[in-house]
Design an enzyme around this catalytic site. Structure first.
Site, PDB file in Angstrom:
ATOM      1  N   LYS A  73       0.845  -1.199   0.000  1.00 34.81           N
ATOM      2  CA  LYS A  73       0.000   0.000   0.000  1.00 34.81           C
ATOM      3  C   LYS A  73       0.880   1.249   0.000  1.00 34.81           C
ATOM      4  CE  LYS A  73      -3.882   1.862   2.783  1.00 34.81           C
ATOM      5  NZ  LYS A  73      -4.704   1.657   3.994  1.00 34.81           N
ATOM      6  N   SER A 148      -9.669   1.567   3.229  1.00 35.56           N
ATOM      7  CA  SER A 148      -8.887   2.366   2.316  1.00 35.56           C
ATOM      8  C   SER A 148      -7.836   1.585   1.518  1.00 35.56           C
ATOM      9  CB  SER A 148      -8.168   3.456   3.104  1.00 35.56           C
ATOM     10  OG  SER A 148      -7.284   2.871   4.049  1.00 35.56           O
ATOM     11  N   SER A 172      -9.631  -1.066   7.344  1.00 33.32           N
ATOM     12  CA  SER A 172      -9.227  -0.863   5.952  1.00 33.32           C
ATOM     13  C   SER A 172      -8.629  -2.063   5.247  1.00 33.32           C
ATOM     14  CB  SER A 172      -8.218   0.270   5.870  1.00 33.32           C
ATOM     15  OG  SER A 172      -8.915   1.478   5.852  1.00 33.32           O
TER      16      SER A 172
HETATM   17  N1  GLN Z   1     -12.731   3.519   6.896  1.00 29.22           N
HETATM   18  C1  GLN Z   1     -12.122   3.931   8.119  1.00 29.22           C
HETATM   19  C2  GLN Z   1     -11.791   5.399   8.054  1.00 29.22           C
HETATM   20  O1  GLN Z   1     -12.152   5.998   7.123  1.00 29.22           O
HETATM   21  C3  GLN Z   1     -10.927   3.109   8.388  1.00 29.22           C
HETATM   22  C4  GLN Z   1      -9.725   3.556   7.667  1.00 29.22           C
HETATM   23  C5  GLN Z   1      -8.554   2.678   7.924  1.00 29.22           C
HETATM   24  O2  GLN Z   1      -8.665   1.611   8.528  1.00 29.22           O
HETATM   25  N2  GLN Z   1      -7.412   3.142   7.493  1.00 29.22           N
HETATM   26  O3  GLN Z   1     -11.176   5.942   8.910  1.00 29.22           O
END
Ligand code: GLN
Length: 476
Positions: A73, A148, A172
């Site tokens: 990532k 994400s 994420s």
């Molecule tokens: N979807 C969650 C957020 O927007 C988690 C993001 C993540 O785990 N990096 O914060």
């Protein structure tokens, strides 16, 4: 569909084929460009490292991850390669050091083919919030892959690599794993060094893993994990020896079924029934099912969106155009450098979070929001500790819905935030959790279930999840 890559075992035994396999993987990633899984492909670097691995194997070196082709990532640093975090503000930044996890994987023989697309600074649940365009779900390109870490999920699901690194702050990795029909593990907080992972919510962030199955995840995790003097929150706990692979589970467990994870408004019926079916499959193997309750579940989202944004607002203060990354060329005063650079360099969601975070930390509201959220986080943590006195692991859906349409939630941040409702509790409590595919909905979109366990029970939850992989045939 692409031609499947030869397995890591095959490549380890036939090292001479590794360079060709890496170049095929790069070509497939390029052919699949419309999915936007990658921000940067590391062609030359990947081919050089494949040749190195081949030479080391031929010289008789034992490399546990030789043959593994990975993606990383793009919020995880690899020295002398671009590190964008999916943002404009870091657009041309070249990392000056390599993340510990990546260093360990490469030293063990893994080859990294590229840096994957993500919601800017890992803030989002759909991978639509990248400056480099939205990522698309290989099962239906009109739908999101989750986020994400959507790019890493797609890279594995579309067959561009064997496994991938993502990051979790609130789900994420598990959420995109569920949306894309693959396995995704968030380890215990502290299990894997965060050195080289760009900080979002430091008390929650954890490098996490995608694989086509649980056994692959264990192979990667056991190399990446372990204490690191560069991250004072990394845990000294011993790392599982996985030289024999993921061993079958011989114990019969008590598997908790938390009621609150089946009662959310707007939840897909197909997810409820697929998860219940998974529970029955585990029961048929001799495990016992125990109904449990985690009443604080409903508070997890509000608590997460106070704490994560508070930490983000302070972590992201370092991006100011002064030291690295993009600077707005129109800026000609100090105030302009900050305002124009941060105003244009960050996307809407990142700016929203910096503002919310600054608000909940401000003198007048600190006690009402930040402090209170910390107290409730403690309750969530304690509730998990007490439920793990009654049961060995928990089984629950990973998400309330399957992958939604691109654009469907983009203008409704609260609806977007709610897609993490079943994943954030594990992040707040710091416990490990793994999502595995357990079926598809009526449109053919994948459904995932998660197994959560006590701190440092990664091997156990992977063993349980792999029993589900064996029992449940999921069409791909
Ligand atoms: N979807 C969650 C957020 O927007 C988690 C993001 C993540 O785990 N990096 O914060």
């Amino acid at each position: 569909m692409s031609i499947p890559l030869p397995s890591p075992e095959h490549l380890r035994q036939n090292p001479i084929q590794l360079t060709k396999a890496v170049s095929d993987a790069l070509k497939q990633a390029r052919d699949g460009e419309h999915l936007r899984a990658f921000i940067t492909l590391l062609d030359d670097r990947a081919l050089v490292s494949a040749e190195n691995v081949c030479a080391r194997l031929q010289a008789g070196e034992k490399l546990p991850l030789a043959g593994w082709i990975l993606a990383v990532k793009d919020n995880i640093a690899i020295r002398d390669t671009r590190l964008t975090c999916g943002s404009k503000i870091l657009g041309d930044h070249q990392a000056t050091f390599t993340a510990t996890a990546v260093k360990r994987l490469e030293a063990a023989g893994a080859v990294i083919i590229g840096k994957t697309n993500l919601d800017q600074f890992a803030m989002g649940s759909s991978s639509e919030m990248s400056y480099y365009g939205e990522v698309r779900n290989p099962h239906d390109p009109d739908r999101v892959p989750g986020g994400s870490s959507g790019g890493s999920a797609v890279a594995v699901a579309a067959g561009f690599c064997h496994a991938a690194l993502g990051s979790e702050t609130g789900g994420s990795v598990r959420q995109p794993a569920a949306f894309c029909g693959i396995a995704g593990l968030k380890p215990t907080y502290g299990r894997v060094s965060r050195y080289g992972l760009v900080a979002f919510g430091s008390s929650l962030d954890q490098i996490s893993f995608f694989g086509r199955d649980c056994a692959s995840i264990l192979s990667i995790l056991s190399v990446a994990a372990g204490v690191d003097p560069r991250d004072s929150t990394s845990a000294p706990e011993p790392v599982a020896d996985c030289s024999k692979g993921l061993l079958p589970l011989h114990r019969k467990l008590r598997i908790g079924i938390p009621a609150e994870y089946f009662q959310t408004e707007g939840m897909d019926e197909s997810i409820v029934s697929a998860t219940r079916n998974s529970a029955e499959e585990l029961k048929a193997l001799g495990h016992s099912l125990v109904d449990v309750s985690l009443p604080t579940t409903a508070h997890a989202i509000p608590v997460y969106y106070v704490l994560a944004v508070a930490e983000a607002s302070s972590n992201l203060a370092r991006f100011d155009g002064a030291r690295y990354g993009w600077r707005n060329p129109q800026a000609n005063s100090v105030a302009d450098v900050y305002n124009l650079t941060r105003g244009e360099g960050f996307g809407d969601e990142v700016r929203r979070r910096i503002m919310m975070g600054t608000y909940v930390l401000s003198a007048g509201y600190h006690d009402a929001y930040y402090k209170k959220a910390q107290r409730v986080r403690r309750l969530i943590f304690e509730e998990f500790l007490s439920v793990f006195k009654q049961v060995d692991v928990l089984l629950a859906p990973t998400t309330p819905t399957t992958a939604f349409k691109i654009g469907e939630k983009i203008d409704d941040p609260v609806a977007m935030y709610l897609s993490d409702i079943f994943t954030v509790p594990a992040n707040l409590a710091g416990i490990p959790a793994v999502s595995v595919p357990i079926g598809c909905d009526e449109r053919g979109m994948p459904i995932g279930a998660q197994i959560m366990g006590p701190h440092f029970s990664e091997e156990l939850i992977l063993q349980v999840a792999s029993q589900l992989e064996e029992r449940i045939e999921v069409a791909s």
